[in-house]
Design a protein around this motif. Sequence first.
Motif, PDB file in Angstrom:
ATOM      1  N   VAL A 188      20.623  29.718  32.245  1.00 21.40           N
ATOM      2  CA  VAL A 188      20.262  28.577  31.242  1.00 21.40           C
ATOM      3  C   VAL A 188      19.917  28.600  30.141  1.00 21.40           C
ATOM      4  O   VAL A 188      18.778  29.450  29.978  1.00 21.40           O
ATOM      5  CB  VAL A 188      19.447  27.600  32.302  1.00 21.40           C
ATOM      6  CG1 VAL A 188      18.746  26.461  31.709  1.00 21.40           C
ATOM      7  CG2 VAL A 188      19.856  27.283  33.616  1.00 21.40           C
ATOM      8  N   SER A 189      20.314  27.898  29.330  1.00 15.40           N
ATOM      9  CA  SER A 189      19.712  28.126  27.712  1.00 15.40           C
ATOM     10  C   SER A 189      20.027  29.469  27.121  1.00 15.40           C
ATOM     11  O   SER A 189      19.556  29.900  26.164  1.00 15.40           O
ATOM     12  CB  SER A 189      18.618  27.580  27.526  1.00 15.40           C
ATOM     13  OG  SER A 189      18.430  26.247  27.816  1.00 15.40           O
ATOM     14  N   SER A 210      23.562  25.745  32.926  1.00 21.01           N
ATOM     15  CA  SER A 210      23.322  24.469  31.854  1.00 21.01           C
ATOM     16  C   SER A 210      22.582  24.901  30.651  1.00 21.01           C
ATOM     17  O   SER A 210      22.133  26.118  30.719  1.00 21.01           O
ATOM     18  CB  SER A 210      22.415  23.442  32.744  1.00 21.01           C
ATOM     19  OG  SER A 210      22.662  23.128  33.759  1.00 21.01           O
ATOM     20  N   LEU A 211      23.329  24.470  29.751  1.00 17.20           N
ATOM     21  CA  LEU A 211      22.847  24.244  28.182  1.00 17.20           C
ATOM     22  C   LEU A 211      22.895  25.954  27.676  1.00 17.20           C
ATOM     23  O   LEU A 211      22.253  26.138  26.653  1.00 17.20           O
ATOM     24  CB  LEU A 211      21.032  24.331  28.294  1.00 17.20           C
ATOM     25  CG  LEU A 211      20.903  22.922  28.483  1.00 17.20           C
ATOM     26  CD1 LEU A 211      19.173  22.791  28.960  1.00 17.20           C
ATOM     27  CD2 LEU A 211      20.986  21.856  27.206  1.00 17.20           C
ATOM     28  N   GLY A 231      27.788  24.489  34.108  1.00 14.03           N
ATOM     29  CA  GLY A 231      26.535  23.518  34.270  1.00 14.03           C
ATOM     30  C   GLY A 231      26.500  22.268  33.221  1.00 14.03           C
ATOM     31  O   GLY A 231      27.207  22.305  32.212  1.00 14.03           O
ATOM     32  N   VAL A 232      25.830  21.120  33.654  1.00 10.26           N
ATOM     33  CA  VAL A 232      25.395  20.120  32.585  1.00 10.26           C
ATOM     34  C   VAL A 232      25.186  20.654  31.339  1.00 10.26           C
ATOM     35  O   VAL A 232      24.187  21.460  31.216  1.00 10.26           O
ATOM     36  CB  VAL A 232      24.706  19.221  33.397  1.00 10.26           C
ATOM     37  CG1 VAL A 232      24.347  17.907  32.301  1.00 10.26           C
ATOM     38  CG2 VAL A 232      24.978  18.699  34.642  1.00 10.26           C
ATOM     39  N   LYS A 233      25.964  20.006  30.504  1.00 12.16           N
ATOM     40  CA  LYS A 233      25.479  20.233  28.685  1.00 12.16           C
ATOM     41  C   LYS A 233      25.557  21.623  28.534  1.00 12.16           C
ATOM     42  O   LYS A 233      25.004  22.159  27.570  1.00 12.16           O
ATOM     43  CB  LYS A 233      23.832  19.985  28.462  1.00 12.16           C
ATOM     44  CG  LYS A 233      23.695  18.248  28.942  1.00 12.16           C
ATOM     45  CD  LYS A 233      22.236  17.942  28.347  1.00 12.16           C
ATOM     46  CE  LYS A 233      21.492  18.312  29.533  1.00 12.16           C
ATOM     47  NZ  LYS A 233      20.217  17.676  29.114  1.00 12.16           N
ATOM     48  N   ALA A 234      26.570  22.391  29.214  1.00 18.60           N
ATOM     49  CA  ALA A 234      26.721  24.072  28.864  1.00 18.60           C
ATOM     50  C   ALA A 234      27.140  24.062  27.412  1.00 18.60           C
ATOM     51  O   ALA A 234      26.707  25.030  26.974  1.00 18.60           O
ATOM     52  CB  ALA A 234      27.810  24.516  29.994  1.00 18.60           C
TER      53      ALA A 234
END
Length: 397
Positions: A188-189, A210-211, A231-234
Amino acid sequence: RTARIQGYSATPKGALTLPTEVTYQETTYAVDGVLESAFQGLARVTSLTAGENIKYIGPSAFKSCGMLRSATLKGVEVIDATAFQKCASLATLTISSPSLREIGDEAFGECAKLTGGFDIPSTVTVIGDNPWYSCSGLTAINAPENSSAYKTVDGILYDNTGSRLISYPCGKTDTAFTVPATVKTLGVSSLRGAKFTAITLPAGIETLDSLCLYSSKLTSLSIPASVTKIGVKAITCSFGLTDLQVAAANASYKADGGYLMTKDGRRILFSYLRQGAVTIPEGVERIDDYTFMSMTGITSATLPASLRTLGEIAFYQCTGLKEVNLGSGIATIGRMCFQGCTGLTSVSLNEGLERIDDSAFLGCTAITSIHFPGSLKTMGAAICYQNNSLTEASLGE
């Protein structure tokens, strides 16, 4: 007896030293921590000293303290999620604590003035989702040499097996990045805020979390057949990304008609159509969060009868959007979905719509009337706030 700080009676400014004890109703308590959001958004605190007594710094405790330039943490054991996120002036961070064991999700995200290498203390055993995303001055995230949980290669932080990429330092100036063959997951991020414009993903990678590439500078991206989770907003808000390919053998995803979609065509994760009229194909049931955010060149959107969910911020600030045909099947319109669509003059909400979340049409200043169907079960706050031209709103038949 112990106590934790949850706020203040007089707004702190300048140098802030956290107390060692407090007295309440003639009882003295040892202060051992700072609770969630206790000092969030303070505009005039310039330095922080947390003594050996302060063991815990809670989520968002000092988030968005824009003038905070230095922080000294002498005894902290846990720095929780987003504790110092968006402290844009934080340039000097001194962690002298001998017992820091945990750095939480995004704890120092967007602290752009941190520079050089971030040396993780040898006592740390837990690191959350990229605590250093978009720290544009950091050139290395250094795991301790004796760590059994983490390692650093070329300044990049991985788990000890090399299968999970945790943090790519955003001060690195490389224009391209080849992800090592050992990596199965972009965390993530993990690459959020990176400067490179090209990336090569290994054949065995499985997860783009995600992200992980949110707001990237990529112009092209090739997703291997091995990827099973995105993931969402990847890759959302990667506005320069115009060439997106998914391996034909990928069983989970496809690139089709300008969209990154699940293989079954039910979910749109990303769009690289950013101009003119947008028509979502029949069969799509969900448009993910942020999918068309700030795509000011979109003039109209036609959504299919199959669509059930519009994610949050899906068309946020699409200022060129003048017309939306929502279709007949939508059940949920997410938070801030059409917020700031100043060109949108009318919207027709279908019978069967059950939920409109907060601020869905906030700031749509050209809408003059709106009818909410009787099927609505949930309406959030400020749905039509700041709609200065709105003169008529009705509900039901």
